[in-house]
Design a protein around this motif. Structure first.
Motif, mmCIF file in Angstrom:
data_model
loop_
_atom_site.group_PDB
_atom_site.id
_atom_site.type_symbol
_atom_site.label_atom_id
_atom_site.label_comp_id
_atom_site.label_asym_id
_atom_site.label_seq_id
_atom_site.Cartn_x
_atom_site.Cartn_y
_atom_site.Cartn_z
ATOM 1 N N ARG A 209 -71.720 6.761 6.704
ATOM 2 C CA ARG A 209 -72.047 5.424 6.196
ATOM 3 C C ARG A 209 -70.936 4.790 5.366
ATOM 4 N NH1 ARG A 209 -76.416 4.465 9.452
ATOM 5 N NH2 ARG A 209 -77.609 6.403 9.602
ATOM 6 N N HIS A 210 -69.880 5.526 5.063
ATOM 7 C CA HIS A 210 -68.833 4.985 4.187
ATOM 8 C C HIS A 210 -67.979 3.969 4.945
ATOM 9 C CE1 HIS A 210 -65.576 4.703 1.304
ATOM 10 N NE2 HIS A 210 -66.292 5.401 0.451
ATOM 11 N N PRO A 211 -67.731 2.805 4.346
ATOM 12 C CA PRO A 211 -66.985 1.760 5.063
ATOM 13 C C PRO A 211 -65.475 1.970 5.082
ATOM 14 C CG PRO A 211 -67.576 0.983 2.873
ATOM 15 C CD PRO A 211 -68.224 2.332 3.030
ATOM 16 N N GLY A 212 -64.960 2.914 4.299
ATOM 17 C CA GLY A 212 -63.522 3.080 4.178
ATOM 18 C C GLY A 212 -62.902 3.877 5.307
ATOM 19 N N GLY A 213 -61.616 4.178 5.138
ATOM 20 C CA GLY A 213 -60.877 4.932 6.142
ATOM 21 C C GLY A 213 -59.930 5.913 5.501
ATOM 22 N N ASN A 217 -58.109 6.466 -0.919
ATOM 23 C CA ASN A 217 -58.422 7.650 -1.716
ATOM 24 C C ASN A 217 -59.923 7.816 -1.910
ATOM 25 O OD1 ASN A 217 -55.920 8.751 -2.045
ATOM 26 N ND2 ASN A 217 -55.796 8.411 -4.260
ATOM 27 N N GLU A 218 -60.648 6.700 -2.030
ATOM 28 C CA GLU A 218 -62.098 6.785 -2.241
ATOM 29 C C GLU A 218 -62.771 7.448 -1.043
ATOM 30 O OE1 GLU A 218 -65.749 3.681 -2.191
ATOM 31 O OE2 GLU A 218 -64.153 3.185 -3.619
ATOM 32 N N PHE A 219 -62.349 7.058 0.167
ATOM 33 C CA PHE A 219 -62.925 7.673 1.359
ATOM 34 C C PHE A 219 -62.510 9.137 1.473
ATOM 35 C CE2 PHE A 219 -62.681 8.947 5.823
ATOM 36 C CZ PHE A 219 -63.988 8.736 6.218
ATOM 37 N N LEU A 220 -61.247 9.435 1.198
ATOM 38 C CA LEU A 220 -60.791 10.825 1.268
ATOM 39 C C LEU A 220 -61.549 11.697 0.277
ATOM 40 C CD1 LEU A 220 -56.900 10.477 1.641
ATOM 41 C CD2 LEU A 220 -58.593 11.030 3.416
ATOM 42 N N GLN A 221 -61.867 11.151 -0.881
ATOM 43 C CA GLN A 221 -62.659 11.885 -1.872
ATOM 44 C C GLN A 221 -64.021 12.239 -1.302
ATOM 45 O OE1 GLN A 221 -61.555 12.111 -5.431
ATOM 46 N NE2 GLN A 221 -63.229 13.541 -5.808
ATOM 47 N N VAL A 292 -68.825 4.495 14.677
ATOM 48 C CA VAL A 292 -68.094 4.972 13.494
ATOM 49 C C VAL A 292 -66.941 5.878 13.907
ATOM 50 C CG1 VAL A 292 -68.270 6.403 11.429
ATOM 51 C CG2 VAL A 292 -70.060 4.731 11.936
ATOM 52 N N LEU A 293 -67.192 6.782 14.834
ATOM 53 C CA LEU A 293 -66.124 7.663 15.298
ATOM 54 C C LEU A 293 -64.983 6.852 15.890
ATOM 55 C CD1 LEU A 293 -68.271 10.502 16.939
ATOM 56 C CD2 LEU A 293 -66.987 10.650 14.801
ATOM 57 N N ARG A 294 -65.309 5.848 16.680
ATOM 58 C CA ARG A 294 -64.268 4.984 17.252
ATOM 59 C C ARG A 294 -63.475 4.273 16.155
ATOM 60 N NH1 ARG A 294 -67.695 2.810 22.158
ATOM 61 N NH2 ARG A 294 -66.656 3.845 23.897
ATOM 62 N N ARG A 295 -64.180 3.780 15.155
ATOM 63 C CA ARG A 295 -63.492 3.070 14.062
ATOM 64 C C ARG A 295 -62.463 3.953 13.392
ATOM 65 N NH1 ARG A 295 -64.692 2.648 8.677
ATOM 66 N NH2 ARG A 295 -66.812 3.469 8.892
ATOM 67 N N HIS A 296 -62.753 5.236 13.336
ATOM 68 C CA HIS A 296 -61.814 6.173 12.715
ATOM 69 C C HIS A 296 -60.784 6.731 13.713
ATOM 70 C CE1 HIS A 296 -63.615 6.298 8.765
ATOM 71 N NE2 HIS A 296 -64.810 6.517 9.278
ATOM 72 N N GLY A 297 -60.815 6.239 14.944
ATOM 73 C CA GLY A 297 -59.849 6.701 15.930
ATOM 74 C C GLY A 297 -60.187 8.028 16.555
ATOM 75 N N LEU A 298 -61.477 8.398 16.548
ATOM 76 C CA LEU A 298 -61.921 9.674 17.114
ATOM 77 C C LEU A 298 -62.525 9.452 18.505
ATOM 78 C CD1 LEU A 298 -63.476 11.106 13.878
ATOM 79 C CD2 LEU A 298 -61.722 12.261 15.217
#
Length: 353
Positions: A209-213, A217-221, A292-298
């Motif tokens: 559900r996280h909108p970041g990428g 740093n917030e998403f990586l956290q 979501v997976l596509r958005r992250h390049g997966l």
């Protein structure tokens, strides 16, 4: 009143933030980890070796061991090399293969492990399992959880993007794995550990559900915390059930059927999870997961990782054989080849191209 609780096997230190590596010496100086400073540090010839110059001055009592790869033989050789060194703890500094080798070696000689991953490719960085290549292909070996986990987000940002994205697929697949566990409970009466399920589900949902990428740093956290929680959830339940269902069976099938061509663990698990969600009739959830997976390049289709639809169908059909006794949507439906082909064609239409 008796204290009616249970002890949860978990790290005494979890340090996830930018710059965390600079304080590794202080973490290791904790007397619960090392009272003498005598440490064995396992590194790869790649990312771990490049960080050695930065870390070594803060670990004057450490001996360094370069690990060639991620095989069972490599892990045994590491254990033999460290045996008799009178160390307080083992530090695994590097990617997933090095962490798994260090986990196995530390368990073999009876020492605690400190995991210092340089990427977020999968949830093995804090799990009670070491995955190592062996003569039969790939095996999973039970080991204690790390006593500490140190994740420097600056180091993670410098890792190859593919190895960070893969962790997203592994974390998100928790959602499918928990659905499989609940199915096994309804149909087979398999007991669910509610705490383990809650931890794994929330870890997966937080990433989903996280909108970041991966540039944030917030998403990586959130991703790093999710992978740590997934590992702890496995310790709570005593097996990999909270994070491994049909998604991982499909992943293992790729590894066993196409060992020279298999993609990253998390890439295959994410694809397997999106398809498994479709199989169980959760079409909207499957489509959202694929988005979501596509958005992250997966990958969400097999040809995106070099497999034909026919090879994917073969992997799905073979998948239940990879985890005998584990009940998932694949065992429940017991689909034959033509039925898998039809379901795959419908899945492709549902998620769009």
């Amino acid at each position: 009143m008796p204290v009616l609780t249970r002890l949860i096997p978990s790290p005494v230190v979890v340090d996830i933030r930018a710059g965390a590596l600079d304080d590794l010496g202080d973490v290791l100086a904790d007397e619960r980890i090392s009272h003498s400073g005598k440490l064995a540090v396992a590194v790869s010839g790649g990312s771990g070796a490049r960080l050695r110059e930065r870390v070594a001055p803060s670990l004057p009592g450490a001996d360094w061991f370069e690990v060639a790869g991620g095989t069972l033989d490599d892990a045994i050789k590491l254990a033999v090399a460290m045996k008799g060194g009178h160390y307080d703890a083992v530090v695994g500094l590097g990617g997933g293969k090095i962490i798994d080798c260090a986990k196995f070696a530390a368990a073999r000689i009876g020492l605690p492990l400190v995991a210092v991953p340089t990427n977020l490719a999968h949830d093995g960085l804090c799990s009670p399992v070491a995955t190592l290549d062996n003569d039969a292909g790939r095996g999973s070996y039970g080991v204690p959880n790390p006593i500490a986990v140190v994740i420097d987000l600056d180091v993670i940002r410098a890792a190859p993007a593919r190895f960070v994205r893969a962790g997203i697929g592994d974390a998100v697949s928790n959602v499918s794995a928990i659905a499989d566990w609940e199915l096994a409970n309804r149909v087979k009466g398999e007991r669910i550990d509610g705490l383990a399920a809650a931890m794994a589900r929330q870890a997966g949902e937080a990433v989903l559900r996280h909108p970041g990428g991966i540039g944030d740093n917030e998403f990586l956290q959130v991703l790093a915390e999710a992978l740590v929680l997934s590992g702890i959830a496995m310790s709570v339940s005593g097996d990999s059930r909270p994070s491994s269902g049909a998604c991982h069976e499909i992943n293992h099938a790729f590894d066993l059927l196409f060992p020279e061509r298999a993609a990253a663990h998390g890439e295959q698990c994410g694809l397997g999870a999106a398809f498994a969600m479709y199989l169980r009739g959760a079409h909207e959830e499957s489509a959202y997961m694929a988005e979501v997976l596509r958005r992250h390049g997966l990958p969400v289709l097999p040809d995106e990782i070099g497999f034909t639809p026919a090879e994917f169908v073969r992997a799905v059909e073979f998948a239940p054989q990879t985890r005998p006794g584990r009940y998932t949507i694949l065992e429940h439906l017991d689909l034959k080849t033509d039925q898998i082909k039809d379901q795959y064609a419908d899945y492709v239409k549902a998620i769009g191209s």
